[in-house]
Structures are given as structure tokens and as C-alpha cells.
Scaffold this motif. Structure first.
Motif, PDB file in Angstrom:
ATOM      1  N   GLN A 168       0.827  -1.221   0.000  1.00  0.00           N
ATOM      2  CA  GLN A 168       0.000   0.000   0.000  1.00  0.00           C
ATOM      3  C   GLN A 168       0.853   1.260   0.000  1.00  0.00           C
ATOM      4  O   GLN A 168       0.333   2.363  -0.194  1.00  0.00           O
ATOM      5  N   ALA A 172       0.473  -5.003 -13.213  1.00  0.00           N
ATOM      6  CA  ALA A 172      -0.522  -5.728 -14.012  1.00  0.00           C
ATOM      7  C   ALA A 172       0.180  -6.537 -15.108  1.00  0.00           C
ATOM      8  O   ALA A 172      -0.142  -7.710 -15.338  1.00  0.00           O
ATOM      9  N   GLY A 205       1.769   0.560 -10.785  1.00  0.00           N
ATOM     10  CA  GLY A 205       0.516  -0.223 -10.805  1.00  0.00           C
ATOM     11  C   GLY A 205       0.309  -0.889 -12.157  1.00  0.00           C
ATOM     12  O   GLY A 205      -0.108  -2.052 -12.239  1.00  0.00           O
ATOM     13  N   ARG A 206       0.622  -0.159 -13.222  1.00  0.00           N
ATOM     14  CA  ARG A 206       0.445  -0.740 -14.558  1.00  0.00           C
ATOM     15  C   ARG A 206       1.505  -1.798 -14.842  1.00  0.00           C
ATOM     16  O   ARG A 206       1.229  -2.827 -15.440  1.00  0.00           O
ATOM     17  N   ILE A 256      -2.963  -2.740 -11.684  1.00  0.00           N
ATOM     18  CA  ILE A 256      -3.403  -4.019 -11.144  1.00  0.00           C
ATOM     19  C   ILE A 256      -4.484  -3.798 -10.085  1.00  0.00           C
ATOM     20  O   ILE A 256      -4.469  -2.790  -9.377  1.00  0.00           O
ATOM     21  N   THR A 257      -5.427  -4.731 -10.019  1.00  0.00           N
ATOM     22  CA  THR A 257      -6.361  -4.698  -8.887  1.00  0.00           C
ATOM     23  C   THR A 257      -5.911  -5.786  -7.929  1.00  0.00           C
ATOM     24  O   THR A 257      -5.815  -6.946  -8.306  1.00  0.00           O
ATOM     25  N   VAL A 258      -5.593  -5.386  -6.730  1.00  0.00           N
ATOM     26  CA  VAL A 258      -5.058  -6.346  -5.765  1.00  0.00           C
ATOM     27  C   VAL A 258      -6.203  -7.066  -5.078  1.00  0.00           C
ATOM     28  O   VAL A 258      -7.076  -6.440  -4.486  1.00  0.00           O
ATOM     29  N   GLU A 259      -6.218  -8.387  -5.213  1.00  0.00           N
ATOM     30  CA  GLU A 259      -7.317  -9.157  -4.624  1.00  0.00           C
ATOM     31  C   GLU A 259      -7.041  -9.544  -3.185  1.00  0.00           C
ATOM     32  O   GLU A 259      -7.916  -9.503  -2.338  1.00  0.00           O
ATOM     33  N   MET A 303      -4.124  -0.501 -17.527  1.00  0.00           N
ATOM     34  CA  MET A 303      -4.799  -0.300 -16.233  1.00  0.00           C
ATOM     35  C   MET A 303      -3.917  -0.813 -15.101  1.00  0.00           C
ATOM     36  O   MET A 303      -3.285  -1.851 -15.244  1.00  0.00           O
ATOM     37  N   ARG A 320       3.529  -4.096  -5.113  1.00  0.00           N
ATOM     38  CA  ARG A 320       2.096  -3.969  -5.377  1.00  0.00           C
ATOM     39  C   ARG A 320       1.491  -5.331  -5.724  1.00  0.00           C
ATOM     40  O   ARG A 320       0.415  -5.699  -5.270  1.00  0.00           O
ATOM     41  N   ASP A 339       1.140   5.281 -10.645  1.00  0.00           N
ATOM     42  CA  ASP A 339       0.417   4.802 -11.817  1.00  0.00           C
ATOM     43  C   ASP A 339       1.294   3.831 -12.621  1.00  0.00           C
ATOM     44  O   ASP A 339       0.851   2.741 -12.989  1.00  0.00           O
TER      45      ASP A 339
END
Ligand code: OOB
Length: 550
Positions: free
Chosen positions: A36, A77, A73-74, A187-190, A185, A109, A70
Motif C-alpha cells: 500500500q 498488471a 501499478g500498470r 493491477i487490482t489487488v485481490e 490499467m 504492489r 500509476d
């Protein structure tokens, strides 16, 4: 989310439950994680510049907190898409380029674990890191300082049973290009990572045949980062120049890149540590703080006298990694116009700093004091019995950010740690009445080449592989610039090889250049101790005598 093909990191971190509870209660260990970290910083510092420096193409890049977040994060992904999963280990070997910061935060991330190699490492070291950690990927730059890392990657891949995916910043040739991995986009962290799990593996300076790997957790490391930043007065106005290899523990976290980013300051990466390059950047970027090893501090002191650059923005020069002499430390304020801060740290944990407002006598003649009230520091004799304050002895330590064991090294751990979990640092120190540490020497079989650590045993093993080397002992020799250099004493079998041949032989075995012996001395036999072990202290004395005779 697909699961990894690689086995998870099985080792626990070894902190007993009662200690973990104490560190949580005291507020040292929190829920904060490196996963985070950057998102939280971007929410707070938004369009402030986070990092400035060269990129893999040789251009100059500047990224704000939002842009860095950003990009990381990309990239996370894209890394996931290319088959790197949460929990996977990834060997990162990058110079001081902005992609280094992006890659490290992308891995965080994603929940993957960086394994921090240094740019100086070569095939022998990197192959070992990859195989020992079962790395899913190996991330390098194309070329740096005249060296082609893709050629190294080829060697690593060809010698691996389970080769890592090679990802290259810059011209990737047959490998995966980092630039192609950034998705559109983030990543969406699950599944968020656990703050008390291992965040990454650092390398130890080492005293044995191979470097040990150091498992640091989110909670323990972030505590040391936050406290280091506080002790060193880092805030959003800090502009830190990073001249040491970014992946080393000192520029990474003492308070380093992570400390500065945590506080909202600006990190400026220097392509090389020379005074010419660094002084120009200090002037251009209004640098306030920098961390140096002693040989660099000496080079900067020498260059300061004749520079035309404006260095007046500099507030603090930190010096650590090896002993900085009081004579040199005294020169920092008058000649560079800023405060010297001594830093005595170790990738295993414990970090000591002189405080910025300490009297000059403490600043120049001690190596600081620990950051945490719960850092337990013991100075003991050979029987682990504490010595009187002011007497030198072996430094043992335990605390909220010092490891309890190396990664997958049970045998070594049984001697490197005491039964009650103190780390044996191998350093000889004395404590002053006011709790400061003075480093007096070293008991471990290691050479400290201006901050770069060389394990004698590792070099000895490589020399022993030479057909005409019967026996070998690697020791330190004093050096006015580096503090110490390495000397290999060799007993030959049959015809004597030349010094040059032996150095070439070691280099040819894929060892980092700084481990190649600086000097080779041929002897008939070794002096031995009472129990028949090679007496390295006698070899060092003999060497000093030889060096003193003109
Ligand atoms: C730093 O970390 P490492 O892991 O490369 O090496 C640790 C060892 C210490 O055990 C000590 O032998 C030596 O390096 N050392 C010093 C020193 N700082 C480190 N010896 C004398 N004086 C000093 N100021 O080197 C490191 C990690 C974090 C911050 C700073 C240095």
C-alpha cells in the motif's frame, strides 16, 4: 487469479510470539505494508516530484508521486500477466535508474518478493540467487557502465534448471522488454499481503562460501524506515541524492529512498558517484542530503576544495558501511559546509545514527546509537559474558527490526544467532557512557573494501579450484583509500602461477570484480595457531611489515 508454479517461501521469520506481541503493542509493527506504501503516498503528496534520474534509454526522467504510482501499478498488471504471481521471488539487478524504483514498487504492489542483487554481481552470484530463491524472474537493464547484462542473463538462463523469465529495461533483444509490460490499467489487488510476512530478501555481506539471504518483513522494515526518517529529519523538503547502488540497504532504507518517499521528499538518482557528476546534481536539484561510504566521502572532500559548484543546499552527509575516521569526519563541516552523520548499520537489521544535534565530538568519534528503545545491544567477551561499559567486545543485538535467522540456512543460523535470538554481528565495538557505539574492529572473516564486503571463504573456495593452488588464506590489508583491500596468501602445487593468472582465474569463474584479490602473495606454508588453524592475524602482521618496507 492463477497460482504460481513456484513453491511459496516456506520459512517463517522466527520472531517468537511474545516478542511480536511486544513490538505490536509498542506501535513499532503496524498494519502498513509495502503493497500500500506508494498508493498512500500518492494520495498525500500527489503532484510533488518523487523521483528524478536517468532512465534505461539514457534520458532524464522525473516522476511525481501520482505518476510513479500509476506506472508501478500498470507494470504490476503486466508482470502478473507475464506469469509472475504474488509470493514469487524476483531477482532485481538494476543500476540507479528510475525503472529501479518503478520495478520495486510494482513487485510490492503485486505481492512478489524482490531479491536485491547489486549491479557488480556476476554469473556466479546471480545464478545462485536465482536458483536458491527459485526465482520466477530476473530483471536487468540492457547495458550499464560498459557491461552487457543481457549477456549475463544468457549465462544465468543456460545454467538454470528452471530458468527465470528475463525482463530487460531498455533494448531487450530476445528477452521480455519492460516497456512492453506496462498495461493500460493498474493491477487490482485481490488479496492484501500480511504485514508480518516477508516483503523481500536482502543480501548479507557474508562470511561463508555464499552470501546469505536476509528475509525482511513489511512490519519490521517499515518500522526502521519510519524511525530512520524521523531520526534523520527527513520531510517533504528533503532532496536526497542517491550515489551508492540503490539496492544496498544503506541507500535503500537508512533512511534512503524508502525513507524519503515515505516522508514525501524527492529522490534524485545519480548515474555515478564521482564528485563531478554529484556536485552538478547537488547544484541543479538543491540536494539536502546524501549517503556515502568513507572512500567516497574522502574523494568528495578532496574535490570540494576546487569545485565551482554551489553546494550550499547540502545539510547532511551521512557516512557509513565502513569505519569513517575521526580525522576525516572533522573535515566535513569546514570543507563541505554541512553536518556529518555517521551510520553504522547492517542489512540484518540494527541501524545506529549519530543525531544531527549531537555535539561535534560525538559526531566525529562515534558510529551513533540505535534507533529503537527496544534495540537490545550487548557487548560480550568470547564466552558471551557482557564486558564493562567502555571495554571492547563482540556486538550482539536483538530487536524489532533485526532478523532472527537467514533464509534457509539452519546450520549457519545456529552459530550466527545465540540461543535467545541475538544476532552475532561479528563487529568489535565499545559502548560509551552515553550509549553510543564505537566500532573498533571485526571478528568475522570478512574484508570491508570501502563498504563492499568480501567473505574470505568465498574467495578462498574459488582459488582452491585452481589446479596449482594447494592452500589459500584471504586476509585484509590496510589501504589508505578503501580502508582495506584483499590479499590472498597462496601455497602452490608445482609450478607457480603468476598473480595475474590467479586473478584472471577468479574473474573467469563469474565472480563480482570487487571480490577478485587485490594482491596475491606466494608462501611456502602458513603460520598456525595453537590448535593448528591458519593464523590469519599473523598473516596480516606479516603483510603489514612487507607493505611498510619500501
Ligand atoms: C551496511 O550494511 P552491510 O550489511 O553491507 O554491512 C554491515 C557491516 C557491519 O556489520 C559492519 O561490519 C560494517 O558493515 N559497517 C561499519 C559501519 N557501517 C557498517 N563498520 C564501521 N563503521 C560503520 N559506520 O554496511 C549498512 C547498512 C545500513 C546502513 C549503513 C550501512
Amino acid at each position: 487469479m492463477t497460482t504460481s508454479l513456484r513453491a511459496p517461501l516456506s520459512d517463517t521469520t522466527g520472531y517468537p510470539a511474545s516478542f511480536a506481541e511486544r513490538y505490536r503493542q509498542a506501535g513499532y509493527w503496524t498494519d502498513e505494508t509495502f503493497q500500500q506504501f506508494l498508493g498512500a503516498r500518492a494520495a498525500e503528496f500527489e503532484d510533488a516530484v518523487a523521483v528524478v534520474g536517468p532512465d534505461a534509454t539514457g534520458g532524464d526522467t522525473s516522476l511525481t508521486y501520482r505518476q510513479l504510482t500509476d506506472r508501478a501499478g500498470r507494470l504490476a498488471a503486466g508482470l502478473l500477466e507475464s506469469g509472475i504471481h504474488p509470493g514469487d521471488r524476483v531477482v532485481v539487478q538494476l543500476p540507479n535508474i528510475v525503472e529501479y524504483v518503478e520495478v520495486v514498487f510494482a513487485l510490492f504492489r503485486l505481492g512478489a518478493l524482490p531479491v536485491f542483487a547489486l549491479p557488480a554481481h556476476r554469473e556466479h552470484e546471480v545464478s545462485y540467487f536465482c536458483s536458491f530463491t527459485d526465482a520466477a524472474a530476473y530483471i536487468v537493464t540492457d547495458r550499464h557502465s560498459g557491461f552487457d547484462y543481457r549477456a549475463l542473463a544468457r549465462q544465468v538462463v543456460s545454467s538454470s534448471e528452471q530458468p527465470p523469465t528475463v525482463i530487460v529495461a531498455g533494448d531487450a533483444q530476445e528477452f521480455v522488454a519492460l516497456d512492453d509490460l506496462r498495461g493500460s490499467m493498474p493491477i487490482t489487488v485481490e488479496s492484501p499481503v500480511d504485514a508480518e510476512s516477508v516483503a523481500f530478501l536482502q543480501l548479507s555481506g557474508g562470511t561463508t562460501g555464499v552470501s546469505k539471504l536476509i528475509p525482511r518483513t513489511h512490519a519490521d522494515y517499515l518500522y526502521s524506515v519510519r524511525e530512520s526518517a524521523r531520526v534523520c529529519g527527513v520531510d517533504e523538503h528533503t532532496r536526497m541524492l542517491v550515489v551508492l547502488p540503490a539496492a544496498h540497504n544503506f541507500p535503500m532504507s537508512s533512511p534512503g529512498i524508502l525513507g524519503v518517499l515515505h516522508a514525501g521528499g524527492r529522490v534524485v538518482l545519480a548515474p555515478d558517484p564521482s564528485p563531478d557528476t554529484a556536485f552538478a546534481l547537488i547544484e541543479r536539484e538543491g540536494i539536502t542530503m546524501v549517503s556515502l561510504v568513507p572512500p567516497l566521502a574522502l574523494a568528495w572532500l578532496a574535490a570540494a576544495a576546487r569545485t565551482e559548484r554551489d553546494l550550499s543546499s547540502l545539510e547532511v552527509i551521512q557516512v557509513g558501511g565502513a569505519k569513517f575516521s575521526a580525522e576525516a569526519a572533522k573535515r566535513v563541516r569546514p570543507e563541505l559546509g554541512c553536518t556529518v552523520q555517521q551510520v553504522f548499520g547492517m542489512a540484518e537489521g540494527l541501524v545506529n545514527y549519530t543525531r544531527l544535534d549531537d555535539p561535534e565530538s560525538i559526531l566525529v568519534s562515534t558510529q551513533g546509537r540505535p534507533i529503537s528503545p527496544d534495540d537490545e545491544v550487548l557487548v560480550v567477551d568470547e564466552h558471551d559474558v557482557p564486558v564493562a561499559v567502555g571495554t571492547s567486545g563482540h556486538l550482539l543485538t536483538r530487536g524489532p527490526y533485526t532478523i532472527r535467522g537467514y533464509y534457509r540456512a539452519p546450520e549457519h543460523n545456529s552459530t550466527a544467532f545465540t540461543e535467545d535470538g541475538f544476532y552475532r554481528t561479528g563487529d568489535i565495538v565499545r559502548l560509551t557512557d552515553d550509549g553510543y557505539l564505537v566500532v573498533e574492529g571485526r571478528a568475522k572473516d570478512q574484508i570491508n573494501r570501502g563498504g563492499e564486503k568480501v567473505a574470505a571463504e568465498e574467495v578462498e573456495n574459488h582459488l582452491l579450484a585452481h589446479p596449482r593452488v594447494a592452500d589459500v588464506a584471504v586476509v585484509s590489508m590496510p589501504d589508505p583509500y578503501l580502508g582495506e583491500r584483499t590479499c590472498a596468501f597462496v601455497v602452490v602445487l608445482g609450478e607457480q602461477p603468476t598473480q595475474g593468472e590467479l586473478k584472471k582465474f577468479v574473474r573467469g569463474r563469474g565472480l563480482a570484480e570487487y571480490k577478485v584479490p587485490d594482491k596475491v602473495m606466494f608462501v611456502e606454508h602458513f603460520p598456525v595457531t595453537g590448535v593448528g588453524k591458519i593464523s590469519k592475524s599473523e598473516l596480516r602482521r606479516a603483510l603489514e611489515k612487507t607493505l611498510a618496507t619500501p
